[in-house]
Design an enzyme around this catalytic site. Structure first.
Site, PDB file in Angstrom:
ATOM      1  N   HIS A  78      46.949  46.301  38.933  1.00  0.00           N
ATOM      2  CA  HIS A  78      46.057  46.939  37.912  1.00  0.00           C
ATOM      3  C   HIS A  78      46.311  48.724  38.053  1.00  0.00           C
ATOM      4  O   HIS A  78      45.916  49.362  38.703  1.00  0.00           O
ATOM      5  CB  HIS A  78      44.700  46.930  38.421  1.00  0.00           C
ATOM      6  N   LYS A 135      44.370  42.108  30.850  1.00  0.00           N
ATOM      7  CA  LYS A 135      43.301  41.495  30.228  1.00  0.00           C
ATOM      8  C   LYS A 135      43.155  42.315  28.935  1.00  0.00           C
ATOM      9  O   LYS A 135      41.854  42.461  28.579  1.00  0.00           O
ATOM     10  CB  LYS A 135      42.030  41.406  31.184  1.00  0.00           C
ATOM     11  N   LYS A 154      51.122  41.507  41.382  1.00  0.00           N
ATOM     12  CA  LYS A 154      50.005  41.393  40.362  1.00  0.00           C
ATOM     13  C   LYS A 154      49.595  43.075  40.563  1.00  0.00           C
ATOM     14  O   LYS A 154      49.041  43.506  41.496  1.00  0.00           O
ATOM     15  CB  LYS A 154      48.924  40.519  40.406  1.00  0.00           C
ATOM     16  N   ARG A 199      42.640  40.719  48.580  1.00  0.00           N
ATOM     17  CA  ARG A 199      42.010  41.316  49.768  1.00  0.00           C
ATOM     18  C   ARG A 199      42.112  40.338  50.838  1.00  0.00           C
ATOM     19  O   ARG A 199      42.110  40.804  52.103  1.00  0.00           O
ATOM     20  CB  ARG A 199      40.416  41.805  49.547  1.00  0.00           C
TER      21      ARG A 199
HETATM   22  P1  5BU Z   1      40.810  39.526  45.443  1.00  0.00           P
HETATM   23  O1  5BU Z   1      41.026  40.726  46.178  1.00  0.00           O
HETATM   24  O2  5BU Z   1      41.817  38.563  46.083  1.00  0.00           O
HETATM   25  O3  5BU Z   1      39.517  39.008  45.017  1.00  0.00           O
HETATM   26  O4  5BU Z   1      41.501  40.097  43.910  1.00  0.00           O
HETATM   27  C1  5BU Z   1      41.751  39.257  42.802  1.00  0.00           C
HETATM   28  C2  5BU Z   1      42.264  39.756  41.805  1.00  0.00           C
HETATM   29  O5  5BU Z   1      42.497  38.850  40.634  1.00  0.00           O
HETATM   30  C3  5BU Z   1      41.688  40.837  41.232  1.00  0.00           C
HETATM   31  O6  5BU Z   1      42.720  41.624  40.988  1.00  0.00           O
HETATM   32  C4  5BU Z   1      40.971  40.244  39.920  1.00  0.00           C
HETATM   33  O7  5BU Z   1      41.133  41.402  38.912  1.00  0.00           O
HETATM   34  C5  5BU Z   1      41.949  39.218  39.689  1.00  0.00           C
HETATM   35  N1  5BU Z   1      41.192  38.161  38.760  1.00  0.00           N
HETATM   36  C6  5BU Z   1      40.338  37.263  39.536  1.00  0.00           C
HETATM   37  O8  5BU Z   1      40.041  37.619  40.743  1.00  0.00           O
HETATM   38  N2  5BU Z   1      39.562  36.381  38.959  1.00  0.00           N
HETATM   39  C7  5BU Z   1      39.832  36.002  37.644  1.00  0.00           C
HETATM   40  O9  5BU Z   1      39.288  34.953  37.158  1.00  0.00           O
HETATM   41  C8  5BU Z   1      40.953  36.992  36.969  1.00  0.00           C
HETATM   42  C9  5BU Z   1      41.475  37.902  37.935  1.00  0.00           C
HETATM   43 BR1  5BU Z   1      41.482  36.238  35.151  1.00  0.00          BR
END
Ligand code: 5BU
Length: 275
Positions: A65, A96, A63, A242
């Site tokens: 960004h 999104k 995934k 993370r």
């Molecule tokens: P994390 O580092 O595991 O907290 O990242 C989570 C990723 O998933 C991050 O890229 C968010 O933009 C994405 N995300 C999320 O955390 N929660 C949601 O509800 C959605 C996307 Br939709």
């Protein structure tokens, strides 16, 4: 866990999948024995590529960004595609989308990132209603792409609940050629539908907000374990960011080790729910 199609194997579901991106994803999961997606949210292309190379063997999906990469240029896409071939996974650009059909079609196909040209899956908010799906499908369907709708979010106080979530499921139901599933925290089949409508539905549930060591961050993110998401809530794919690269995006060996651990946890929970 709610009963339903989630007790079927990924391989069985791949055979019934009509959308090519969903089919490829499910086949990849079965072949590599992984339901892990890694969300690589870093701002330097060098780090992005190194992390993808490190986690590649353990994932079905990466995934991105792409708009947070500071040194983006079009050669990055070819490098991402080389890693896709090397490690056998597909891409999900977490864009999104949230605008009118005409605008999202342009955002999806054009601009600097040309998302539809390389990302097998993308996602959209349902705030605009059915027109957003129509706009994205005009670009994505001819390319064999798939769309996820944001039915729920992982953040504290999310407004995507109740009738909003049900409306997202209804929109997916009406567009099953292109909409392959949801970003959600639990299964959605049957939501707001009679049993007849629900019987042949098979939506992929991709769940962010997954972590083994932390409960959340200081900005509203909330974490659950792979086991809770997959076994108790019926999620198909865990999305971890993370939790895998967070402590040091340069510590490549540690990142590989963590990806392997999340993969094992996610797969173990899936195997348990099959029986
Ligand atoms: P994390 O580092 O595991 O907290 O990242 C989570 C990723 O998933 C991050 O890229 C968010 O933009 C994405 N995300 C999320 O955390 N929660 C949601 O509800 C959605 C996307 Br939709």
């Amino acid at each position: 866990m709610s009963p339903g199609v989630q007790t079927r194997s990924y391989g069985q579901r791949a055979r019934n999948a009509k959308n090519p991106a969903a089919k490829t994803l499910l086949d990849t999961m079965e072949r590599k024995k992984t339901n892990l997606a890694v969300s690589v949210d870093v701002t330097k292309s060098e780090d992005l590529l190194a992390i993808i190379d490190a986690v590649g063997p353990y994932v079905c999906l990466i995934k991105t960004h792409i708009d947070i990469v500071e040194d983006f240029d079009s050669t990055l896409i070819a490098k991402l595609q080389n890693l896709e071939r090397k490690h056998d996974f597909i891409y999900f650009e977490d864009r999104k989308f949230a605008d009118i059909g005409n605008t999202v079609a342009l955002q999806y196909s054009s601009g600097v990132y040309k998302i539809a040209s390389w990302s097998h899956i993308t996602n959209a908010h349902v705030v605009p209603g059915p027109s957003i799906i129509k706009g994205l499908a005009s670009i994505g369907l001819p390319l064999g792409r798939g769309l996820l709708l944001l039915a729920e979010m992982s953040t504290a106080g999310s407004l995507a609940t109740g009738s909003y979530t049900e409306a997202a499921v209804e929109l997916a139901r009406q567009n099953q050629d292109f909409v392959i599933g949801f970003i959600a925290q639990r299964r959605m089949e049957g939501l707001g539908a009679g049993p007849e409508e629900a019987s042949d539905e098979d939506f992929l549930i991709l769940t962010p907000g997954i972590g083994l060591e932390s409960q959340g961050d200081s900005m509203g993110q909330q974490y659950r374990t792979p086991r809770t998401a997959v076994l108790e809530s019926g999620s198909d794919i865990i999305i971890v960011g993370r939790g895998i690269y967070g402590s040091d995006p340069k510590a490549i060996d540690a990142i590989s080790g963590k990806a392997r651990r999340y993969m094992e946890e996610g797969w173990k929970a899936y195997v348990e729910r099959l029986v």
